[in-house]
Each structure stands twice: as structure tokens, then as C-alpha cells.
Design a protein around this motif. Structure first.
Motif, short mmCIF file in Angstrom:
data_model
loop_
_atom_site.label_atom_id
_atom_site.label_comp_id
_atom_site.label_asym_id
_atom_site.label_seq_id
_atom_site.Cartn_x
_atom_site.Cartn_y
_atom_site.Cartn_z
N SER A 126 0.82 -1.21 0.00
CA SER A 126 0.00 0.00 0.00
C SER A 126 0.86 1.27 0.00
N SER A 130 0.93 4.13 -3.14
CA SER A 130 0.68 5.58 -3.13
C SER A 130 1.81 6.33 -3.81
N MET B 72 -5.04 9.57 -1.30
CA MET B 72 -4.70 8.58 -0.28
C MET B 72 -5.38 8.91 1.04
N PHE B 75 -8.98 7.83 0.69
CA PHE B 75 -9.03 6.37 0.87
C PHE B 75 -8.92 6.00 2.35
N LEU B 118 -8.80 -6.07 8.35
CA LEU B 118 -7.40 -5.83 8.72
C LEU B 118 -6.62 -5.35 7.50
N GLY B 119 -6.84 -6.03 6.35
CA GLY B 119 -6.20 -5.61 5.11
C GLY B 119 -6.58 -4.20 4.73
N THR B 122 -5.10 -1.55 7.30
CA THR B 122 -3.64 -1.46 7.14
C THR B 122 -3.29 -0.73 5.84
N ALA B 123 -4.02 -1.06 4.75
CA ALA B 123 -3.75 -0.42 3.47
C ALA B 123 -4.00 1.08 3.56
N GLY B 124 -5.11 1.48 4.18
CA GLY B 124 -5.44 2.90 4.32
C GLY B 124 -4.40 3.64 5.14
N SER B 126 -1.32 2.75 5.82
CA SER B 126 -0.01 2.72 5.20
C SER B 126 0.09 3.70 4.03
N ALA B 127 -0.98 3.78 3.22
CA ALA B 127 -0.99 4.72 2.09
C ALA B 127 -0.92 6.15 2.61
#
Lengths: 186, 186
Positions: A126, A130, B72, B75, B118-119, B122-124, B126-127
Motif C-alpha cells: 500500500s 501511493s 490517499m 481512501f 485488517l487488510g 492497514t492499506a489505508g 499505510s498509504a
């Protein structure tokens, strides 16, 4: 192969439909783990070997772009390498579950690590996404310009390596779910 | 309250040490879910309400920065809102597990959704983190300049909202592990 319960408090009653289901789930988990290991290895290598040198004509100097120029790409390579190493080391344990079907307690330890690795791989993919997005589109509000006009092949390689990393994250999700199913069956 | 096994193929033998353990794990999971819902709500609100207007003296215009300027951050707000909504809706089901202890099959469905959330969280997080990092430090190689000199309070707010989002992701990991333990005990 004979299934003998190794852990205390667990019984192995072979040749029942429940146990053959566990075996199926254990084999599926082994295959998923193998694929996820390959996916993380592929994305770490694709990102780690990305390098492009382009000439800048006005200044007559060479512009060299590689993954370590951006800390998020470095994190991506490290995250995928760590996950790949973990998945390779977990393969023998996963194979052990195919032979010895009832092993609830050590499975929970494996689920714990799988969950941590899912977090790590998702975070790496991720964060890199970005940056790849910014490299392609830029951002007018922050005054960050797109760099993909100059570094075409660099952008393509980094974008491509994201795909297998996200696929690996999805496979790790499936591994966690199949582990939960295996625990419920044993 | 009386524990009656509602699902087929499952028995409830009350007053055994195993069942009291399940109860403890179910209560822990409920508390973790509640905390994670609060964490995701807090981070979505902190990011969603971030706005700063600074005067640019040379051009005598106002520079207005808000979360929707960067995709981002948008998101991040969406991911945390979705996770918060899911966690709130999962609370009654989690409470049901405290009363009815043995419910393996519906727990697996919940683990599936927990893993997906969780995915997502974490993606949000982290981005958004990579953008916050760029905003603070910039990147010389890509010629992206830091924007935190001008937008001090904007940068502080966005950095702060990341903390509770990462805490929520960690809580979701603990929820998945406690679910796996509850499945193994039932």
C-alpha cells in the motif's frame, strides 16, 4: 501415512469424514503458502532490481533512478523479503499438518505469524502504491509533479511488482481463513 | 445465562474449565472489537475534519488544504469508516458469542470479514503514512518538496490520525488471534 496425535488433549480418529476434510484444508494451505512465498519473492526481486538511467539533455547529465531513492520502495522490498523468508520457513510446518492432522495449539501460533505477515505485506504494498500513484499522476495541490514522463520503464516495473505483492496479501488472507477452518475441524 | 448450542453438531457442556475459557476469550474479543471501532471512528473523524487555510503573502491569496486534496487521505477516511461500520455491526454477534459459547461455523465467517478489514485498515493507514512522510520530509530524487513548512497544523492533524488507525489495525490482529483461540476451544 499414519496420523498420530502429538499434542496433549487431542485425539486422532482416522478415516472419518472430518479428518479427511482437515487433510484437504491442510494440503490447500500448503499450496497457498507456496504460491504466496513465490509471489512475495517475485515482487521483492522485481522491485529490488529496478533501475533506470536516462540522459537529461539540457544539463547533459545522467539521471539514475532506482528503488532505494524512495524509502517506501525500500520498505516494500524489506516487507516482501521478510514475508517470503517466513513463508518458506513455515512450509515444513505446513507439510507436518498434512501428516499429523490434529495440532490445534501450534496452528494458533502459525495464525498469529500469518496475521502479522498479512499486515506487513499489505502495508508495504500500500505504501508503494501511493508512491507509484504519485509518480504516475502527481498532485497539483501539493505541487508534486509526475515523474513517469522521464522514467517510463522505472514506473512500469514498480507498478508491475505491486500486483504480485497484492496477490500475496490476498493469498495470506486465504491462508488465515483456511487455518481457522482447519482449527474448527480438528 | 444458559448456554444452549444453537448450531448443529455442536454440544454445550457448561461449567467445564474449557467453556469458561471460551467465555473469557469471547468477552476479550468483544472489548477489543469495541476499542477497534472507537479507534477507526476517531481516525476517520480526525482526518475527515482536517482543514487549514494559510495566506500566501507574495500572491496575496489563501491556500486551503484539506484531506480530499490527496486521494490517499480520502481512501484512509473511507477505509476507516467502512471498518468502523463493520465493527459496530459485528458487536451484537460478538455479544452473542459470550452467551452462546459454541458457535464454530459462524465464527469462521466473522474471521473472514475481520481479515478483510485488517487488510483494508492497514492499506489505508499505510498509504496515508507514505503521504505524511513525503509531506514532512519531501523527496530530493523525485523533486517532491516538503509541504509541512506552510501547512503545520494540517501535517500535525494528519500524523495524529494515523496513530489510532495503526492501533486499530493491531487490535484487529488481536481479534483474529482471539477468534482462532475461541474456535480451538469450542
Amino acid at each position: 501415512m499414519k496420523g498420530i496425535a502429538g499434542e496433549s488433549g487431542e485425539t486422532s480418529n482416522e478415516a472419518t469424514p472430518v479428518n479427511s476434510n482437515i487433510n484437504g484444508v491442510a494440503i490447500l494451505e500448503f499450496i497457498l503458502r507456496f504460491l504466496a512465498a513465490g509471489g512475495t519473492l517475485g515482487s521483492a526481486m522485481a522491485m529490488g532490481t529496478t533501475e533506470e538511467t536516462v540522459p537529461l539533455f539540457p544539463q547533459s547529465i545522467l539521471l539514475n533512478a532506482k528503488y532505494s531513492d524512495l524509502p517506501m520502495f525500500t520498505f516494500f522490498v524489506i516487507a516482501n523479503s521478510v514475508a517470503c523468508a517466513y513463508l518458506v520457513f513455515s512450509l515444513p510446518l505446513s507439510f507436518y499438518y498434512i501428516i499429523r492432522r490434529a495440532a490445534k495449539h501450534s496452528r494458533i501460533v502459525l495464525v498469529t505469524f500469518d496475521t502479522a505477515m498479512l499486515g506487513l505485506v499489505t502495508a508495504g504494498a500500500s505504501a508503494a502504491t501511493s508512491i507509484v500513484y504519485l509518480a504516475h499522476k502527481g498532485n497539483v495541490n501539493a505541487n508534486w509533479l509526475s515523474i513517469c514522463q522521464q522514467l517510463d520503464s522505472f514506473c512500469e516495473r514498480t507498478s508491475g511488482s505491486l500486483i504480485s505483492s497484492f496477490a500475496s496479501a490476498f493469498l495470506l488472507m486465504l491462508i488465515i481463513i483456511s487455518s481457522a477452518i482447519a482449527i474448527s475441524l480438528s
